[in-house]
Design an enzyme around this catalytic site. Sequence first.
Site, PDB file in Angstrom:
ATOM      1  N   HIS B 113       0.872  -1.181   0.000  1.00 29.62           N
ATOM      2  CA  HIS B 113       0.000   0.000   0.000  1.00 29.62           C
ATOM      3  C   HIS B 113       0.907   1.229   0.000  1.00 29.62           C
ATOM      4  O   HIS B 113       2.017   1.182   0.530  1.00 29.62           O
ATOM      5  CB  HIS B 113      -0.852  -0.041   1.275  1.00 29.62           C
ATOM      6  CG  HIS B 113      -1.955   0.963   1.337  1.00 29.62           C
ATOM      7  ND1 HIS B 113      -1.725   2.294   1.599  1.00 29.62           N
ATOM      8  CD2 HIS B 113      -3.295   0.824   1.196  1.00 29.62           C
ATOM      9  CE1 HIS B 113      -2.889   2.925   1.630  1.00 29.62           C
ATOM     10  NE2 HIS B 113      -3.859   2.069   1.370  1.00 29.62           N
ATOM     11  N   ASP B 185       2.928  -4.375   8.105  1.00 28.33           N
ATOM     12  CA  ASP B 185       1.660  -3.671   7.908  1.00 28.33           C
ATOM     13  C   ASP B 185       0.562  -4.735   8.004  1.00 28.33           C
ATOM     14  O   ASP B 185       0.383  -5.543   7.090  1.00 28.33           O
ATOM     15  CB  ASP B 185       1.678  -3.003   6.533  1.00 28.33           C
ATOM     16  CG  ASP B 185       0.326  -2.436   6.116  1.00 28.33           C
ATOM     17  OD1 ASP B 185      -0.668  -2.678   6.833  1.00 28.33           O
ATOM     18  OD2 ASP B 185       0.268  -1.787   5.061  1.00 28.33           O
ATOM     19  N   GLN B 188      -4.579  -5.425   6.815  1.00 32.37           N
ATOM     20  CA  GLN B 188      -5.514  -6.375   6.203  1.00 32.37           C
ATOM     21  C   GLN B 188      -5.446  -7.759   6.847  1.00 32.37           C
ATOM     22  O   GLN B 188      -6.178  -8.649   6.428  1.00 32.37           O
ATOM     23  CB  GLN B 188      -5.220  -6.497   4.697  1.00 32.37           C
ATOM     24  CG  GLN B 188      -5.381  -5.215   3.918  1.00 32.37           C
ATOM     25  CD  GLN B 188      -6.827  -4.725   3.872  1.00 32.37           C
ATOM     26  OE1 GLN B 188      -7.762  -5.492   4.091  1.00 32.37           O
ATOM     27  NE2 GLN B 188      -7.005  -3.445   3.617  1.00 32.37           N
ATOM     28  N   LYS B 211     -11.014  -1.202  10.232  1.00 29.17           N
ATOM     29  CA  LYS B 211     -11.114  -2.370   9.352  1.00 29.17           C
ATOM     30  C   LYS B 211     -11.484  -3.627  10.135  1.00 29.17           C
ATOM     31  O   LYS B 211     -11.667  -4.692   9.562  1.00 29.17           O
ATOM     32  CB  LYS B 211      -9.785  -2.592   8.626  1.00 29.17           C
ATOM     33  CG  LYS B 211      -9.439  -1.508   7.609  1.00 29.17           C
ATOM     34  CD  LYS B 211      -8.185  -1.859   6.863  1.00 29.17           C
ATOM     35  CE  LYS B 211      -7.567  -0.680   6.142  1.00 29.17           C
ATOM     36  NZ  LYS B 211      -8.354  -0.139   5.045  1.00 29.17           N
ATOM     37  N   CYS B 352      -4.721   2.225  -3.916  1.00 25.69           N
ATOM     38  CA  CYS B 352      -3.546   2.801  -3.248  1.00 25.69           C
ATOM     39  C   CYS B 352      -2.341   1.871  -3.376  1.00 25.69           C
ATOM     40  O   CYS B 352      -1.516   1.778  -2.459  1.00 25.69           O
ATOM     41  CB  CYS B 352      -3.815   3.094  -1.772  1.00 25.69           C
ATOM     42  SG  CYS B 352      -5.050   4.344  -1.514  1.00 25.69           S
TER      43      CYS B 352
END
Lengths: 489, 393
Positions: B113, B185, B188, B211, B352
Amino acid sequence: MYSWLLQKLALPTVSRVTSSKFWDDYQEMLRADQAPLEQQKALQWQRLQSMLDHAYETVPFHRQRFDAAGIKPSDISSYEDLLRIPPSTKIDIQANFPDRVASSIGDQDAWRYVSTSGTANRLMVIQDFRKRDMVRASTTRSLALSGDYAVGKTIVEIPPDICNIVCGAEGESLDGVFPQIASMVKHRELTDPKAISSLRGRIERNWVFRKKTYQPFGPQGTNLTEEHMQGYVDSLLRDRPYLLKALPTYLFEIARYVERKGIEPLPVQVIKPMGASISPSMRDAIERSFTGQFREEYGSAEFGDMACDGPERDGLHVFMDLFLVEVVRDGKHAKDGELGRVLITDLMNKAMPLIRYDIGDIARMSPAPASAKRQGTRLWVEGRADDTLVTAEGQVFTSDKVMDFFYKRTDVDQFQLLETRPGKLDLLIVPSNGSVRGAGIEDELRGFLQSEVDVTLYEVKTIKPEASGKFRFVQSKSHDRLGHEVTHA
Amino acid sequence: MLDVRADFPILERQINGKPIVYLDSAATSLKPRCVIDAVTNFYTLHTANVHRAVHALAEEATEQFEDTRRVLARLINCDENEAVFVRGTTEAINMVHRCYPGLKRSVTTAIEHHSNLLPWGFGPDRHIVSVDAEGRIDMDALDAVLAGGIDLVAVSHVSNAIGAVQPIKDIIDRAHAAGALVLVDAAQSAPHLPLDVKELDVDFLGFSAHKMLGPGGIGCLYAKAEHLDKMSTWMLGGHVVDQVHREGYTLQEVPHRFEAGTPAIEAVIGWGAALRYLAGIGLDNVHEHDRELVTYARNRLSDIDHVKLIGPTDPQRSGSAVSFQVDGLEAHGVARMLNNRENIMVRSGFHCAQPLHESLDLLPTVRASFYVYNTKEEVDSLAQCLEAVIQFL
């Protein structure tokens, strides 16, 4: 010489050896414009009835609506009969797109999806090859009616700013012809229909219409740096196009920069708006800053050019061979010169018929002939219906009228009028110099609107565009009153 | 399959007389009633600032606020003091970049991202390792870069764009063997997979509340305690200091020294409710639910002519998103048609992750992403709507 070769040799040859009939259509349109009014009306009606039959027979959406209204195409035998067909809206089309609004017959391999500019609320339509030829031809016709245009003269466009990189919107390719040929050779796509279609588009763009595209203003809004504005001036001095077509706000800002800086009028023969209507004072400012004439036209990506004005400036002459335009008010046809909503029936797009489509604009119309030379229906578009203020007293103020009120003032560089609820207005002003506070602009606005509206003034540095890249200088919450409480226009 | 739709009030909403089909959870998740109630309850009964006053409301607010930190720490198996509240994953990554000393040589990947690319800059000391069409990181290339001397590996656990799951433990082990730290990261992955930071031995891990059923504007940076001790503060103000005198100040202990100013209190409290809700379902069950939906969706969509699936073909390597393209149709056009016809809400574009699209020579894609409230019937709606649209291509 280049134009002569195109018009006398290249385009007629293309018409003979390919399926594209753009050039023949264009010639036929020029003849249609010269025909007597009765002949124009007869052609329009013949095409309308053909389209209604086609839509009823092959498009589930239209058949269902006709059946629900208890009518058949054969019941529509007069202009007044059209009122029996319910208007269609963007919501109707979107909810049924594509299978229920597209024709069940036709060469679907030759269909193409087309959408209006913007990101979120674009209307998508399908056009067949025939319609695309018609769009090209009517664009050329508008140019021809604007003065002494010949195919091959340079055109410069400054389209609205839509996010085309990070957001991933794919727009029209601006690349040249040779890179496309090289790509087709490299990827062995010389017979691939999509690649050929793309090549055809690039040839049309680069060699036939010789279009150049300048960068839009960007999301920062109306007030660009002097360096940025000078960049447009330098480019136009270099390219000296026949036509400059741009968002009205861009044209207006460039014009005012030219005036402010004392620059000689820029060498552009014809200036046209793109994507929005323009107010009379904006047009005057533009004409002072360019050597040529401002010409209005009315069109959209999904329909193509529908009307244009001429040197006489006696309104937008509707292309009656291609469209049937109505202006309605309270469910009836508006009287001659009376304000109402614009409904469009496309007489040529058999892939996806649009019948009595409410395009969202308001206008006045007159069937009275302008002159012996141009006898067709004329239109005066005054802005988007959603941008029209309707006061508690029933007074109607189109965005064009409001723009004129502000643009006549020397102390206002730009403005935006946001109706937060009916009768309550936030007024954003970019002052020309210093401050407009205490200048009484709120009272003057109340006087202009003839209504005791609540006005709150804010001074800002720029007016920003919407996500579509277009500017909405008037945003109304009272437009729902249109057609209901209107007592005066 | 999970059966929790009744917990999500927004799913009762209709637009133009039709229910909504929300397939954009990779962008943000819907919120269960318990989260909405927690936020409302805070405003209704407990509004006060945290960590400040001694009155009853302040103590209640602080207790609820810090309770979220406790729940969070249990969820990822860290110490409470290793969980720093930040605005979201982006801020977590930027905080490490700005506050941890000596991170000059970094390596990231082409699938990241933008949030995990831009902070690391574009100079000669920043490396980007390629991925293949299924989003697999080129591990040989990673090893080669690591061998050249790297301070930090910054990598996403699950791709937001194409749903590819990375072998994160393997990457961490390789990096550590080469003497590099690792930032993950987890935007997700944290909502969908059980994560154990101790087992992973990860140095830094960032993720966002919105999220994972929580409110917007809040997230977490997990960092090993020894790393937090080395990090400088990047904002000064209320709450970060222990004492302030005319001559200087002393900082609070971690993690409070990194949480300057009044935080998004109600968001943190709402997140606590979300975390308890997820814990109640069990992240193993969430993961299984996602995998079943993604497998079903890939099978369903692969049967449709003109639809080209993008990303991992192996369900074991798929996150909770399925990306695809439709021949002859712009991604935004597909997304608009799905929305306009059946209220099917998907994401379209570059997500993104433009460098990923460029490196794989991909045009913008359409992404359907799933979460606990999605059903196979919704996947069927997506497929049927695509079939109706595509019959005209």
